[in-house]
Enzyme design. Sequence first.
Site, PDB file in Angstrom:
ATOM      1  N   CYS A  75       0.867  -1.181   0.000  1.00 54.80           N
ATOM      2  CA  CYS A  75       0.000   0.000   0.000  1.00 54.80           C
ATOM      3  C   CYS A  75       0.899   1.224   0.000  1.00 54.80           C
ATOM      4  CB  CYS A  75      -0.918  -0.007   1.216  1.00 54.80           C
ATOM      5  SG  CYS A  75      -1.997   1.435   1.305  1.00 54.80           S
ATOM      6  N   HIS A 162      -1.828  -5.705 -10.171  1.00 51.30           N
ATOM      7  CA  HIS A 162      -2.540  -4.576 -10.766  1.00 51.30           C
ATOM      8  C   HIS A 162      -2.845  -4.828 -12.230  1.00 51.30           C
ATOM      9  CE1 HIS A 162      -2.098  -1.634  -7.469  1.00 51.30           C
ATOM     10  NE2 HIS A 162      -0.990  -2.311  -7.202  1.00 51.30           N
ATOM     11  N   GLY A 223      -1.336   1.599  -6.930  1.00 51.38           N
ATOM     12  CA  GLY A 223      -2.052   1.695  -8.202  1.00 51.38           C
ATOM     13  C   GLY A 223      -1.519   2.814  -9.076  1.00 51.38           C
TER      14      GLY A 223
END
Length: 277
Positions: A75, A162, A223
């Site tokens: 993250c 991803h 991301g």
Amino acid sequence: MGLKFDKMHGAGNDFVVLDLRDGAPPPDAALAARLADRHFGVGCDQILTIETPRADGSVASYRIWNADGSNSQQCGNGARCVAAWLVRDGAAVGDAFRIDSPVATHAVQALGDGEYAIELGVPDFAPARIPMSGFAQAQDEYAVVVDGAELCFGAVSMGNPHAVIEVADVASTPVDAIGRRLQGDAIFPESVNVGFAEIVACDHVRLRVYERGVGETLACGSGACAAAAVLMRRGRIGREATISLPGGDLRIRWPADDAQVIMSGPTAFVFEGEFHP
């Protein structure tokens, strides 16, 4: 006894931070989901636990729980918030230090005014490492049929999986519907974070991300790195770019294909409290 916590966010991607350096047990899936609940808990996208370091020279390590109680490997916004938390705590001294995520050790640089730069690793495009099934070699673009419709996307691991879909207008894209479909497809055995990227200029991308275990968030650091890596590798944007997410901007630099991606952006402390399960 209540559970002491700090509430933080990075570009709107919000976290409940727990200090477990005293050896206290981490939350189980049920407790993590209760903490994350925005009506009956504290409310957050992810829970971050601060723990003792695993690598020599690191200040601390951290682990990540999604809002549904599942674990996450990486993250990026959370990494910055962990860094800011450690600086405020006094555990991290100076402008440069290292922290251990569930997948790697990351160099941190404090930039001032609550901003931090994090080395998030070298992007891995090998299907087996993402992981993806049904493909032996990395491809610039994959095409799969999901619920009768063809989807084209790039795929990469930033320590977590991803998929990146280029779109003409990210604001009007049905992010939830497409994100859920791709996450549920057998091509991604561990599910996937789905990014929707609109190229504005050679150094600017608008991005929305539908995260596994969470849904769409205001920002997703890994991301943003994944979208930048896919688009930079294709030559669609330059090696430094601003990634604009609904919660704010992140800056991504990827000097070369074999170099680490460096992400920089803001952090903020919101409040602290005590949760009574």
